[in-house]
Every structure is written in C-alpha cells, then in structure tokens.
Motif scaffolding. Structure first.
Motif, PDB file in Angstrom:
ATOM      1  N   ARG A   1      -6.020  -5.140  -4.396  1.00  0.00           N
ATOM      2  CA  ARG A   1      -6.960  -4.931  -5.640  1.00  0.00           C
ATOM      3  C   ARG A   1      -8.392  -4.744  -5.123  1.00  0.00           C
ATOM      4  O   ARG A   1      -9.089  -3.890  -5.650  1.00  0.00           O
TER       5      ARG A   1
ATOM      6  N   ASN B   1       0.676  -1.335   0.027  1.00  0.00           N
ATOM      7  CA  ASN B   1      -0.144   0.254   0.005  1.00  0.00           C
ATOM      8  C   ASN B   1       0.856   1.259   0.056  1.00  0.00           C
ATOM      9  O   ASN B   1       0.373   2.319  -0.287  1.00  0.00           O
TER      10      ASN B   1
ATOM     11  N   TYR C   1       1.275  -7.454 -14.731  1.00  0.00           N
ATOM     12  CA  TYR C   1       0.238  -7.322 -13.790  1.00  0.00           C
ATOM     13  C   TYR C   1       0.670  -6.112 -12.716  1.00  0.00           C
ATOM     14  O   TYR C   1      -0.145  -4.947 -12.682  1.00  0.00           O
TER      15      TYR C   1
ATOM     16  N   LYS D   1      -9.124  -1.430  -3.939  1.00  0.00           N
ATOM     17  CA  LYS D   1      -9.080  -0.381  -5.058  1.00  0.00           C
ATOM     18  C   LYS D   1     -10.282  -0.455  -6.038  1.00  0.00           C
ATOM     19  O   LYS D   1     -10.732   0.629  -6.223  1.00  0.00           O
ATOM     20  N   GLU D   2     -10.746  -1.574  -6.088  1.00  0.00           N
ATOM     21  CA  GLU D   2     -11.804  -1.912  -6.903  1.00  0.00           C
ATOM     22  C   GLU D   2     -13.039  -1.381  -6.314  1.00  0.00           C
ATOM     23  O   GLU D   2     -14.048  -0.669  -6.786  1.00  0.00           O
TER      24      GLU D   2
ATOM     25  N   HIS E   1      -1.057  -8.991  -4.156  1.00  0.00           N
ATOM     26  CA  HIS E   1      -1.531  -7.910  -4.531  1.00  0.00           C
ATOM     27  C   HIS E   1      -2.929  -7.958  -4.840  1.00  0.00           C
ATOM     28  O   HIS E   1      -3.914  -7.332  -4.333  1.00  0.00           O
ATOM     29  N   GLN E   2      -3.465  -9.142  -5.326  1.00  0.00           N
ATOM     30  CA  GLN E   2      -4.510  -9.603  -5.908  1.00  0.00           C
ATOM     31  C   GLN E   2      -5.510  -9.551  -4.841  1.00  0.00           C
ATOM     32  O   GLN E   2      -6.649  -9.228  -4.872  1.00  0.00           O
TER      33      GLN E   2
ATOM     34  N   ASN F   1       0.472  -2.969 -14.667  1.00  0.00           N
ATOM     35  CA  ASN F   1      -0.961  -2.501 -15.157  1.00  0.00           C
ATOM     36  C   ASN F   1      -1.417  -2.012 -13.721  1.00  0.00           C
ATOM     37  O   ASN F   1      -2.392  -1.162 -13.748  1.00  0.00           O
ATOM     38  N   ALA F   2      -1.088  -2.346 -12.560  1.00  0.00           N
ATOM     39  CA  ALA F   2      -1.675  -1.956 -11.093  1.00  0.00           C
ATOM     40  C   ALA F   2      -1.158  -0.605 -10.729  1.00  0.00           C
ATOM     41  O   ALA F   2      -1.476  -0.241  -9.614  1.00  0.00           O
TER      42      ALA F   2
ATOM     43  N   LYS G   1       2.518 -10.767  -6.666  1.00  0.00           N
ATOM     44  CA  LYS G   1       1.172 -10.555  -7.450  1.00  0.00           C
ATOM     45  C   LYS G   1      -0.145 -11.335  -6.932  1.00  0.00           C
ATOM     46  O   LYS G   1      -1.053 -10.473  -6.923  1.00  0.00           O
TER      47      LYS G   1
END
Length: 165
Positions: free
Chosen positions: A156, A31, A55, A159-160, A151-152, A58-59, A148
């Motif tokens: 993510r 973060n 990935y 953030k979504e 993070h997912q 793109n993040a 990755k």
C-alpha cells in the motif's frame, strides 16, 4: 503514528535473515498476483475473514469465497471447496481452525493449475506438517501471517506514493 507502525513492522518482520527473506517473498508475491481464494470466509460482517476480504477486495484483488455454507459472500459466488473453483487462483488464504488446515492445504496441492502461494493466517499456529507437504512443490507457503497486514506495510505505501505523483 504511521511511521511508528511501519518501524514496528520492519523490526518484527525483518528481525532475522529468515524472516527478512520470507517478508521479501511475501512482497513479491503480493505484487504479482490478482486472485485470492479465501478458505473459511465467513458470511458474518464482523469476522476477521470478512474484514480481510473486504480490505483485499478494495485493494483491487479478485476475491473468491470458499465456504460450503454460503452461496454468495461480498457479492461474489461462494464455492464449497477449492476443487469447485472453475478458474485459476493465485493465493489460497486460509481462515480455518488449526485442526482443519490440512484439508485446505491438501486441496491446494491438487488443484490445477496450482496456486502460487498458500497463506496461513494469524492464529492458525505452527503447521510444520503442512509446510513439509508444500516444500518442493513450487508453491510458496506463509505461516501465521496476516495477508492484510503484509499488504498494508509492503504494498500500500508504494501504491499510495505512485498515486500522489
């Protein structure tokens, strides 16, 4: 399906107090950083290191390829080693065979400024000696975890949900 994977991740990565503490540290780290040097980033589109790097790029993270056999990867200048990078990096993410990890860790410990974390990717095995080297330096170290995947599951979804409000 997403809730099944989230449930699995939470059970696995928070199964013990030690894993929960490490997962909480990983979340805080992800973060608060912006630049990730990926040591062993392949030029091959089909390699795991490339998939992870794309990935992360793109993040929104700034990716710094470290590969002595490449000039450019993913549109970014590639460096032969960590010492050659002319700007600060927050995380050193390592995609090297287990026998070569010590080289990346040793370099990460001497660059200035020091990175906030060293991330030893899945498949790098247990690196007890490297963890001992890093202890007491103020650098976080994550062993045998995928940045990755973390993070997912940790970043993510937040953030979504903020983008949907």
């Amino acid at each position: 399906m997403k809730s099944t994977f989230n449930s699995w991740y939470d059970k696995k990565m928070r199964a013990t107090e030690a894993l929960e503490a490490e997962t909480n540290r990983a979340e805080k780290t992800l973060n608060t950083i912006s630049t990730i040097a990926i040591v062993g980033l392949s030029r091959s589109f089909h390699k795991d290191s490339q998939f992870v790097a794309r990935y992360l790029q793109n993040a929104g993270y700034n990716i710094v390829p470290v590969n002595p056999n490449a000039d450019k990867i993913l549109g970014k200048k590639a460096y032969p080693d960590l010492k050659s990078i002319p700007h600060p990096i927050d995380i050193v993410d390592v995609f090297l065979p287990p026998a070569h990890i010590h080289k990346a860790v040793d370099q990460a410990l001497v660059i200035d400024p020091k990175p906030r974390a060293i991330w030893l990717q899945l498949g790098t095995g247990e690196q007890t000696d490297e963890i001992k080297k890093v202890q007491g330096t103020g650098i976080e170290i994550y062993e045998n975890r995928c940045i990755k995947v973390d993070h997912q599951f940790l970043i993510r979804p937040k953030k979504e949900s903020t983008n949907n409000n």
